[in-house]
Design an enzyme around this catalytic site. Structure first.
Site, mmCIF file in Angstrom:
data_model
loop_
_atom_site.group_PDB
_atom_site.id
_atom_site.type_symbol
_atom_site.label_atom_id
_atom_site.label_comp_id
_atom_site.label_asym_id
_atom_site.label_seq_id
_atom_site.Cartn_x
_atom_site.Cartn_y
_atom_site.Cartn_z
ATOM 1 N N GLU A 1 2.271 6.400 -4.787
ATOM 2 C CA GLU A 1 1.902 7.058 -3.447
ATOM 3 C C GLU A 1 1.774 8.591 -3.348
ATOM 4 O O GLU A 1 2.514 9.298 -2.694
ATOM 5 C CB GLU A 1 3.547 6.767 -2.472
ATOM 6 C CG GLU A 1 3.807 5.487 -2.268
ATOM 7 C CD GLU A 1 4.969 5.425 -1.720
ATOM 8 O OE1 GLU A 1 4.953 4.391 -0.753
ATOM 9 O OE2 GLU A 1 5.998 5.926 -1.982
HETATM 10 C C1 TNX Z 1 7.618 2.368 -1.576
HETATM 11 S S1 TNX Z 1 7.697 1.454 -4.094
HETATM 12 C C2 TNX Z 1 8.000 3.446 -2.470
HETATM 13 C C3 TNX Z 1 9.349 4.305 -2.415
HETATM 14 C C4 TNX Z 1 10.059 3.849 -1.229
HETATM 15 C C5 TNX Z 1 9.753 2.132 -0.890
HETATM 16 C C6 TNX Z 1 10.723 1.672 0.418
HETATM 17 C C7 TNX Z 1 7.041 2.696 -4.775
HETATM 18 C C8 TNX Z 1 6.699 2.886 -5.682
HETATM 19 N N1 TNX Z 1 7.434 3.583 -3.709
HETATM 20 O O1 TNX Z 1 9.026 5.458 -2.280
HETATM 21 O O2 TNX Z 1 11.300 4.222 -1.255
HETATM 22 O O3 TNX Z 1 8.687 2.014 -0.598
HETATM 23 O O4 TNX Z 1 10.523 0.406 0.111
#
Ligand code: TNX
Length: 478
Positions: free
Chosen positions: A289
């Site tokens: 992300e």
């Molecule tokens: C996505 S899954 C994220 C996290 C959040 C999560 C909540 C991932 C690699 N990154 O930063 O906590 O969704 O479900």
């Protein structure tokens, strides 16, 4: 109502092979003893303690015991056999770890063990759970108690998400403000999850896990998810200006700076420290992300950082976004999204990289069970127990088949969590479902059978004070 008499196969994860002998039962009574080969005394002590807790009477270790533990080098490393007759129970493991999993099977069947033979071994070598300590901190003792719950289902890796925008949860010598400031009061989502692991706490968790044959997989998330680090050390921001503490649940706004040498001095120091503290083979560098990291910077950053765990003796794991760049040969890609396909992950698999399957729509323990679930999120949809059970890792992504899979993981992000009871509510009974997906042969799995077997854990969780979700699709005994 479901019969309360246990059958030999009433175990989660369901064993690879179960051959009952209908007329024999072994009952553990006062006076039942335990005998072991000297190499497995640690496992015998674990079993003796666990049986004493379960039955209320001591099960002493010594010669001539009716419960016998040993090794059988002809078995797979994590494999075991369990043989139950009217007079004796014999468990043998390919290694002490395999024996330990056999002991978990024995404990699920105790105190009245149905006669027969179980021969068992895991489908995948990596069977993981993840706990997010960054959004809400859990203490070392809470993490240890969680490990005790996980090993019952033969989970052998615990991934700790130690850093994120809202908090930094592992002491790093030379960088005291990371934990003094970003592990201090007011950190975590809504400021409600302060705390951090000292070096001793972390070593204690690692040792506790190792004694239960669980490998700790530490994650330091970068180049995104770094507001806590930048808040503690403004030298890590683009202009060197301080950034405020953040306790909201936004993602994707923070990034380490790819064009700054300070970044790499910091990152290498942290990776070296975490590698030194961690006996297990893996170091997770996040990589997810990075919405505010320009793609070129993401590449620059990762091309410098992906080799660092290897430099310090560890195998690098990253969320599947890392598959957009060229990966070290032994890098592991953790798939987490909900798309039906992912080109980069498929290419990495084709190039021989191993994949950990953790698709959010099946394995994310922080998704709500149904629309009424008080805790959790729903961006990946609702994940009831059947959804977490009824899928197959080898069918999940085109181009990522059985040979590419290292295993399966169930992540638990903690934005909405405030207590251990919250952790337990979202974890049980979905974690047992995912543990079965990761351990049992595909052909041995069946939802109706799982539904029946998981019901038997209700009374055990009640007795242990585990705040599981009484999912409506399960006929829990009253
Ligand atoms: C996505 S899954 C994220 C996290 C959040 C999560 C909540 C991932 C690699 N990154 O930063 O906590 O969704 O479900």
């Amino acid at each position: 109502m479901r019969a309360l008499t246990k059958q030999l196969g009433d175990v989660i994860p369901v064993p690879a092979s179960v051959r009952p002998i209908t007329d024999a039962t072994f009952t553990i009574i006062r006076g039942t003893g335990l005998t072991c080969e000297p190499e497995v005394i640690g496992v015998a002590e674990f079993l003796s303690d666990a049986l004493e807790k379960a039955t209320g009477h001591p099960v002493p270790i010594g010669p001539g015991g009716a419960i016998r533990l040993g090794l059988d080098p002809s078995l797979a490393a994590e494999g075991y056999t369990l043989e139950i007759t009217a007079d004796a129970v014999t468990v043998r493991g390919g290694t002490p770890q395999g024996l330990f999993w056999g002991v978990q099977t024995l404990l699920q069947l105790a105190p009245d063990l149905p006669g027969g033979v179980i021969e068992d071994a895991p489908r995948y070598e990596y069977r993981g759970a993840m706990l997010d300590l960054a959004r809400h901190f859990f203490t070392a003792d809470e993490v240890k108690a969680h490990i005790d719950q996980l090993v019952q289902f033969k989970i052998n890796h615990l991934h700790l998400h130690l850093t994120d925008d809202q908090g930094w949860r592992l002491e790093i010598p030379g960088w005291p403000r990371l934990t003094e400031v970003s592990g201090g009061p007011g950190t975590g989502v809504d400021g409600a999850g302060p705390g951090f692991l000292t070096l001793d706490d972390y070593a204690g968790i690692v040792a506790y896990a190792a004694a239960r044959f669980v490998t700790i997989v530490p994650e330091i998330d970068m180049p995104g998810h770094v507001n806590a680090a930048q808040h503690a050390y403004p030298s890590l921001t683009a202009d060197g200006q301080p950034v405020p503490q953040r306790t909201d649940a936004e993602v994707g706004y923070s990034s380490l700076v790819a064009g700054k040498e300070e970044t790499y001095a910091f990152v290498e120091d942290v990776i070296r420290t975490v590698a030194d503290l961690t006996p297990g083979p893996y170091l997770h560098i996040g990589g997810d992300e990075c919405l505010s990291t320009p793609p070129g910077d993401y590449r620059t950053f990762l091309s410098r950082v992906l080799p660092l765990p290897g430099k310090y003796g560890k195998r690098v794991i990253g969320w599947h976004e890392i598959a957009a760049v060229e990966l070290p040969e032994n890098a592991i890609v953790q798939y987490w999204r909900i798309e039906a396909a992912d080109e980069n992950t498929a290419r990495a698999a084709l190039d021989g990289r191993r994949v950990i399957m953790a698709p959010a729509d099946r394995t994310y323990l922080d998704m709500k069970y149904d629309a009424d679930t008080r805790l959790g999120l729903d961006w990946a949809g609702l994940v009831d127990v059947r959804r977490s059970y009824d899928w197959d890792p080898a069918d999940r992504l085109p181009g990522v088949g059985e040979e590419a899979l290292l295993g399966v993981e169930a992540p638990l992000w903690s934005e909405t969590l405030r207590s251990v009871a919250d952790v337990q509510y979202l974890t049980f009974p979905r974690l047992p479902a995912i543990a079965e997906v990761a351990w049992s042969p595909r052909a041995a799995r069946d939802w109706e059978s799982f539904r029946g077997r998981v019901a038997a854990f209700g009374p055990r969780w009640d007795a242990a004070g585990v705040a599981y979700h009484r999912a409506p699709e399960i006929d829990w005994p009253r």
